[in-house]
Design an enzyme around this catalytic site. Structure first.
Site, PDB file in Angstrom:
ATOM      1  N   HIS A  60       0.900  -1.151   0.000  1.00  0.00           N
ATOM      2  CA  HIS A  60       0.000   0.000   0.000  1.00  0.00           C
ATOM      3  C   HIS A  60       0.937   1.198   0.000  1.00  0.00           C
ATOM      4  O   HIS A  60       1.447   1.597   1.055  1.00  0.00           O
ATOM      5  CB  HIS A  60      -0.884   0.022   1.246  1.00  0.00           C
ATOM      6  N   GLN A  63       1.185   4.278   2.433  1.00  0.00           N
ATOM      7  CA  GLN A  63       1.560   4.070   3.836  1.00  0.00           C
ATOM      8  C   GLN A  63       3.046   4.337   4.077  1.00  0.00           C
ATOM      9  O   GLN A  63       3.467   4.545   5.214  1.00  0.00           O
ATOM     10  CB  GLN A  63       1.145   2.663   4.283  1.00  0.00           C
ATOM     11  N   ARG A  84      -4.992   1.457  12.376  1.00  0.00           N
ATOM     12  CA  ARG A  84      -5.835   1.747  11.216  1.00  0.00           C
ATOM     13  C   ARG A  84      -6.496   3.129  11.338  1.00  0.00           C
ATOM     14  O   ARG A  84      -6.700   3.810  10.343  1.00  0.00           O
ATOM     15  CB  ARG A  84      -6.900   0.650  11.060  1.00  0.00           C
ATOM     16  N   TYR A 123      -6.422   0.827  -2.986  1.00  0.00           N
ATOM     17  CA  TYR A 123      -7.839   1.007  -2.641  1.00  0.00           C
ATOM     18  C   TYR A 123      -8.285   2.453  -2.490  1.00  0.00           C
ATOM     19  O   TYR A 123      -9.437   2.725  -2.177  1.00  0.00           O
ATOM     20  CB  TYR A 123      -8.219   0.190  -1.411  1.00  0.00           C
ATOM     21  N   HIS A 209     -10.934  -6.501  -1.206  1.00  0.00           N
ATOM     22  CA  HIS A 209     -10.096  -6.107  -0.064  1.00  0.00           C
ATOM     23  C   HIS A 209      -9.950  -7.230   0.954  1.00  0.00           C
ATOM     24  O   HIS A 209      -8.848  -7.522   1.432  1.00  0.00           O
ATOM     25  CB  HIS A 209     -10.675  -4.866   0.619  1.00  0.00           C
ATOM     26  N   ARG A 212     -14.257  -9.214   4.834  1.00  0.00           N
ATOM     27  CA  ARG A 212     -15.024  -8.174   5.537  1.00  0.00           C
ATOM     28  C   ARG A 212     -15.669  -7.223   4.535  1.00  0.00           C
ATOM     29  O   ARG A 212     -16.759  -6.720   4.741  1.00  0.00           O
ATOM     30  CB  ARG A 212     -14.092  -7.348   6.433  1.00  0.00           C
ATOM     31  N   GLU A 237      -5.669 -11.794   8.787  1.00  0.00           N
ATOM     32  CA  GLU A 237      -4.559 -11.062   9.407  1.00  0.00           C
ATOM     33  C   GLU A 237      -4.727 -10.940  10.915  1.00  0.00           C
ATOM     34  O   GLU A 237      -3.760 -10.946  11.664  1.00  0.00           O
ATOM     35  CB  GLU A 237      -4.485  -9.663   8.762  1.00  0.00           C
ATOM     36  N   HIS A 271      -1.587 -12.231   4.103  1.00  0.00           N
ATOM     37  CA  HIS A 271      -1.711 -12.395   5.561  1.00  0.00           C
ATOM     38  C   HIS A 271      -2.598 -13.615   5.881  1.00  0.00           C
ATOM     39  O   HIS A 271      -3.638 -13.487   6.526  1.00  0.00           O
ATOM     40  CB  HIS A 271      -2.343 -11.180   6.249  1.00  0.00           C
ATOM     41  N   ASP A 322       4.165  -4.372   2.019  1.00  0.00           N
ATOM     42  CA  ASP A 322       2.896  -3.996   2.652  1.00  0.00           C
ATOM     43  C   ASP A 322       2.838  -2.541   3.134  1.00  0.00           C
ATOM     44  O   ASP A 322       2.632  -1.631   2.344  1.00  0.00           O
ATOM     45  CB  ASP A 322       2.592  -4.995   3.780  1.00  0.00           C
TER      46      ASP A 322
END
Ligand SMILES: [Zn+2]
Length: 457
Positions: A60, A63, A84, A123, A209, A212, A237, A271, A322
């Site tokens: 990502h 990040q 998060r 995303y 994603h 969830r 994860e 993960h 990641d």
């Protein structure tokens, strides 16, 4: 046609001295073999040990710019979920120009860290209010531009994100920039297909994603949209994620996935940390790649993947940077092995049985898994594949006097820095003497953006 003479090269069947490689106009290896069988005339001499570059199967990018901002206790029990919150706060203010600058900086650093291809799990699609841009691929275009500036071949995985929890729960405000319905996502994917057609360093995949964020019906639709492209998903994860999945669906995430879908080798389960014996057995058998991100998983306190058991069943894994707290491929592999050692109180846990070098095993296994997950023509220095390679400095004190079979052990476990000297993609230099060829320009832009982003945080 370009010609290289490598002092040492890691080929499909092991190390070989004095190797000549012919690379065609498109950057693919046309021929490779001993200097005695291929003419050595007008070759570019590459001093050092040449290894295939490592694929980074999970990133990502944005990040990278918030790495280090969440290393401060904010509650009695900080976890992935409190991290998060910081991450959502940071991404709220990002504009496409910021994303492009961050991607260029990060991908340049990843090249310097020994990665030569990446899968970006992307995303962040919509504007700061959650509205679609006029160009629905505006944010994806920023990633593609940034990748082009750094020169890192990209498997772009536009992420489908529709829900805040299992069972199709409505999304939260903090997720407004990610959200699509299937029709909207299909339009984005179609727009990106046209980009990939004109760009030889762009491959396209699809990433729901997580369980969830996407329902069973949505996963089925996404598989149809993706056709045979790489298909990545965050799977297990967090223990809370496993518990929530059991409560909603009556099964653990991997168990549920294999019950309802024909998971095969084009899947990458990112993960797959919390898995039972039955679950990792099913993953190993299916040929799906376990996407391991050891340093991020350690940073976030996720847990430890049962790597030895999985590998002993013939399971395939690759590594990802990641959250981009580290940009060095060798450090991810080191961390993967060390977590196994600490939890088992043993050494050389992921070495082949009955004997063999753990560094060589880790590097070659992650090459194979990463290649499968990215769907790019890479992973080995052989005819027909792209000439993506990393040159290790054999003059470096760390490698002085070492036998070749020890090189990858030193790279991973005893590297004082500076072993990755040059990096080539499609036969073209990207990093020379530890410096990226566009380093000054890319870094200046990034630093300017960071100053204004952090001033507004
Ligand atoms: Zn991720």
């Amino acid at each position: 046609m370009q010609r290289f003479h490598f002092e040492q090269a890691l080929l499909e069947d092991g190390w070989s001295a004095d190797v000549v490689a012919e690379v065609d106009e498109a950057g693919f290896i046309a021929k490779i073999g001993p200097a005695t069988t291929l003419a050595d005339g007008d070759c570019q001499k590459i001093k050092g040990a040449v290894i295939p570059g490592m694929p980074d199967l999970h990133s990502h990018a944005f990040q990278r710019a918030m790495a280090g901002l969440a290393e401060k206790r904010s509650s009695p029990t900080d976890s992935f979920w409190s991290w998060r919150k910081v991450m959502y706060g940071f991404l709220d203010q990002l504009e496409p120009e910021d994303v492009e600058a961050i991607v260029a900086q990060l991908y340049m650093e990843l090249l310097k860290g020994g990665y030569t291809a990446i899968a970006e799990f992307h995303y962040l699609h919509h504007d700061r209010n959650g509205a679609k841009y006029d160009n629905i691929a505006r944010m994806s275009d920023a990633v593609i531009e940034g990748a082009g500036k750094a020169g890192l071949p990209l498997t772009l995985l536009p992420v489908f994100y529709a829900h805040a929890g299992f069972g199709g729960k409505d999304p939260e405000t903090g997720q407004r920039r990610f959200i699509h319905d299937i029709d909207g996502f299909e339009a984005l994917f179609a727009a990106l297909e046209s980009r990939a057609k004109d760009n030889p360093l762009l491959t396209l995949g699809v990433a729901p994603h997580s369980l969830r964020a996407a329902t069973r019906e949505e996963l089925s639709s996404l598989l149809e949209i993706a056709s045979d492209a790489p298909f990545h998903i965050h799977i297990a994860e967090q223990t809370k994620e496993v518990e929530d999945c059991e409560a909603a669906y009556g099964a653990r995430p991997v168990e549920w996935l294999y019950r309802h879908f024909d998971v095969d080798a084009r899947w990458c389960l990112v993960h797959a940390t919390h898995v039972t014996e039955g679950e990792y057995g099913a993953v190993a058998k299916s040929g799906a790649v376990a996407g391991l991100c050891p340093l991020t998983e350690a940073n976030l306190g996720d847990g430890i993947f049962p790597a030895r058991e999985f590998v002993s069943l013939g399971g395939t894994f690759g590594i990802g940077s990641d959250s981009n707290v580290s940009m060095v491929a060798a450090r991810e592999l080191e961390s993967l092995e060390y977590a196994q050692r600490l939890s088992r109180r043993e050494r050389n846990v992921l070495a082949p049985k009955p004997s063999g070098n753990v560094g060589s095993f880790l590097y070659n296994a992650a090459l194979a898994g990463g290649t499968r997950a990215l769907g790019q023509p890479i992973g080995t220095l052989k005819e027909g594949l792209r000439a993506d390679f990393v040159v290790l400095d054999l003059d470096h004190p760390d490698l002085s006097g070492r036998p070749v079979e020890n090189i990858l052990d030193v790279l991973i476990f005893a590297n004082s820095g500076g072993l990755v000297r040059d990096v080539f993609v499609a036969g073209k230099p990207r990093v020379i003497d530890g410096r990226h060829l566009q380093e000054a320009e890319i870094s200046e832009t990034y630093k300017k953006k960071m100053k204004s982003l952090l001033a507004n945080l």
